[in-house]
Design a protein around this motif. Structure first.
Motif, short mmCIF file in Angstrom:
data_model
loop_
_atom_site.label_atom_id
_atom_site.label_comp_id
_atom_site.label_asym_id
_atom_site.label_seq_id
_atom_site.Cartn_x
_atom_site.Cartn_y
_atom_site.Cartn_z
N LYS A 170 21.55 25.05 70.49
CA LYS A 170 20.21 25.25 70.42
C LYS A 170 19.35 24.73 71.61
N SER A 171 18.33 25.18 71.85
CA SER A 171 17.30 24.68 72.94
C SER A 171 16.12 23.93 72.03
N HIS A 172 15.73 22.76 72.69
CA HIS A 172 14.73 22.14 71.84
C HIS A 172 13.58 21.78 72.82
N SER A 203 10.82 17.24 70.46
CA SER A 203 11.83 17.49 69.19
C SER A 203 12.54 16.10 69.29
N LYS A 204 12.98 15.68 67.97
CA LYS A 204 13.50 14.53 67.52
C LYS A 204 15.04 14.76 66.89
N PHE A 205 15.86 13.77 66.96
CA PHE A 205 16.92 13.75 66.27
C PHE A 205 17.09 12.57 65.28
N GLU A 206 17.06 13.06 64.01
CA GLU A 206 16.95 12.23 62.90
C GLU A 206 17.96 11.41 62.56
N LEU A 207 17.95 10.14 62.08
CA LEU A 207 19.01 9.10 62.02
C LEU A 207 19.01 8.78 60.26
N PHE A 208 19.99 8.88 59.69
CA PHE A 208 20.13 8.54 58.26
C PHE A 208 21.01 7.63 57.99
#
Length: 528
Positions: free
Chosen positions: A72-74, A78-83
């Motif tokens: 993917k291109s962001h 954009s954010k990377f979500e943490l769980f």
């Protein structure tokens, strides 16, 4: 409510939500991690020059479905979500829920990866296995943000080599912290494979403590839920790397002092070396690869890696992962016997190494794992398993192969999913544990077969092997022709070719699992 109070209340709620959840231990048995086995092999120790890592996801809860996440291109925002993972019992079967606890900046482009419960390969032949070893509880910090599953995904989305992945992990964990217990990630690329062991920084802190050791090219290694890295030589960067705080944290806590021999595993995870559930597997893997070493099955420590007596083949790795100590003193069901037609006592066909723990009490079973018997390599609660080849002499799309099995590998078969595969058979993507038993699910096909076969293991396993052993041999032997055919195609057609093969073989394996299971119902009616 005044406007200035709203952000304050939200911040307090976020603090409570992120600090009150302790990393889940519901997959641990008697408070000890025993969930996964990973085996690694250097390129000069394998039959074809591939670098190998692997993983059995031995879990009562992790998800059974999987998919391919595309490159993917962001955009720049954009954010990377943490769980954070925690036990969840409100669906049809026990599983996990993943609650968002934060986010970090996303990068401009991310690579395609195979999205298993623990993401395992990307399109550049970077591959990862995993095994939890726990470590000291006091190192866990709820101020940190990145757990094991998310770190594996970040590595695969952003990196192309094992060293790059380890360096990126250091950067991110220093900034955002390791929110998990001790983990070993076995990280392979086209040239080498490393064991990356990581623990938290301590209560209330942000960061991580980690060490990495490379498996020599002519060696095989294993991690089975216990830390295995011992003495380290950070001057030898070809084989060792570590976080900058590795000695400082040990001294601060009184676990080590200057002048003493520093052994990572005894400093940061000493209890893990007490587990026979781990040590027995270490012994068995290394002994099956190098029987000439005559290793002691009761030893407390084994070499980090050994040179195998012969080149390690895919057939050998399948054999090791299917093992449950048959033919050794540690076959914990060996005393469940009955008389045959000639009056001779033999192991009962009903004796099986995959009995529910309650049945161990019924038969008076004991072993290195106490009333649980022995912690075998093959397990009845495996969700899926991988043996991953990284092959430097081929283009990445076909060079990387995830040999993927569902459920208990003792009654399963591995299909190829390539680094360039863009989709899987529909049955592999069914979220089966959420809804319960369904004939639409690949995992349920193999889970049913495994459970059924265990009811009369001494006989039924041979019926399974009659089908799956030659089928596995066929899949392995066909790979050379697949490589050749791939190279003959135009670049435009190559990924479609690989994807079709993964889908076709996946569908075939699932169909065979259903057929074998259906046949067992008829063939053994009134016999189990």
């Amino acid at each position: 409510m005044s406007n200035y109070l709203k952000p304050l209340i939200f911040a307090m709620a976020l603090l409570v939500s992120t600090s009150s959840i302790a990393q889940d231990k519901s997959d641990w048995q008697n408070g000890v991690p025993e969930g996964c086995t990973t085996i690694t092999v250097g390129k000069k120790a394998t039959f074809d020059g591939s670098v190998i890592t692997s993983h059995t996801d031995d879990s009562h809860r992790t998800r059974a479905w999987m998919s391919v996440t595309p490159a993917k291109s962001h955009d720049k925002n954009s954010k990377f979500e943490l769980f954070e993972r925690s036990a969840y019992d409100s669906l049809r079967m026990p599983t996990y829920q993943h609650k968002k606890i934060g986010e970090i900046d996303q990068v401009a482009k991310t690579y395609q990866f195979l999205n298993t419960a623990y993401p395992c390969i990307n399109e550049k032949q970077l591959a990862i296995g995993e095994s939890t070893f726990g470590g000291r509880d006091e190192l866990y910090s709820d101020k940190c943000l990145i757990d094991c599953q998310r770190l594996q995904q970040l590595m695969l989305e952003r990196c192309t080599t094992a060293r790059e992945a380890i360096k990126m992990a250091d950067d991110l964990l220093t900034k955002y912290g390791w929110r998990d217990y001790g983990e070993c990630l076995t990280i392979a690329d086209k040239q080498e494979v490393w064991h990356f062991e990581v623990v938290g920084p301590g209560k209330g802190k942000v960061g991580a403590v980690w060490v990495a050791q490379r498996v020599p090219d002519n060696h095989i290694s294993v991690n089975a839920n216990a830390s295995t890295i011992k003495e380290i030589d950070l001057k030898n960067s070809d084989y060792f790397m570590a976080s900058a705080n590795i000695f400082e944290i040990a001294k601060e806590n009184g676990w080590w002092k200057d002048g003493e021999i520093f052994k990572w595993n005894y400093v940061y995870a000493p209890k893990s070396r007490l587990s026979l559930a781990s040590r027995r597997r270490e012994w068995r893997v290394l002994s099956m690869a190098a029987p000439s070493l005559d290793l002691d099955p009761t030893a407390k420590d084994y070499p980090f890696s050994v040179k195998p007596d012969e080149k390690v083949t895919m057939d050998k790795l399948v054999e090791i992962f299917k093992d449950y100590y048959e033919g050794t003193p540690f076959n914990f069901v060996k005393n469940i016997k009955q008389a045959d037609k000639d009056g001779k006592e033999t192991i009962s066909p009903f004796a099986n190494p995959f009995m529910p723990y309650g049945m161990n009490k019924l038969f008076g079973v004991n072993g290195g794992w106490g009333e649980l018997g022995e912690r075998t390599i093959a397990r009845w609660y495996t969700m899926y398993a991988t043996i991953i080849q990284c092959r430097s002499w081929l283009p990445d799309d076909v060079g990387g192969i995830v040999w993927l099995a569902q459920d208990n590998v003792a009654t399963s078969v591995y299909i190829p999913v390539y680094a360039g595969t863009t989709d899987l058979a529909p049955s592999y993507k069914v979220k089966a544990r959420r809804t319960g038993y369904t004939r639409k699910s690949a995992w349920w096909a193999f889970n049913r077969l495994s459970t059924l076969t265990a009811q009369r293991w001494g006989d039924m396993r041979h019926d399974v092997d009659k089908v799956f052993v030659p089928l596995q041999k066929k899949y392995f032997e066909e790979q050379a022709k697949v490589d050749e055919q791939y190279l003959s195609l135009s670049k435009r057609k190559r990924r479609a070719f690989l994807t079709n093969r993964s889908i076709e073989l996946g569908a075939e394996a699932v169909e065979k699992a259903w057929e074998i299971g259906d046949g067992l119902w008829s063939d053994y009616d009134e016999k189990f």
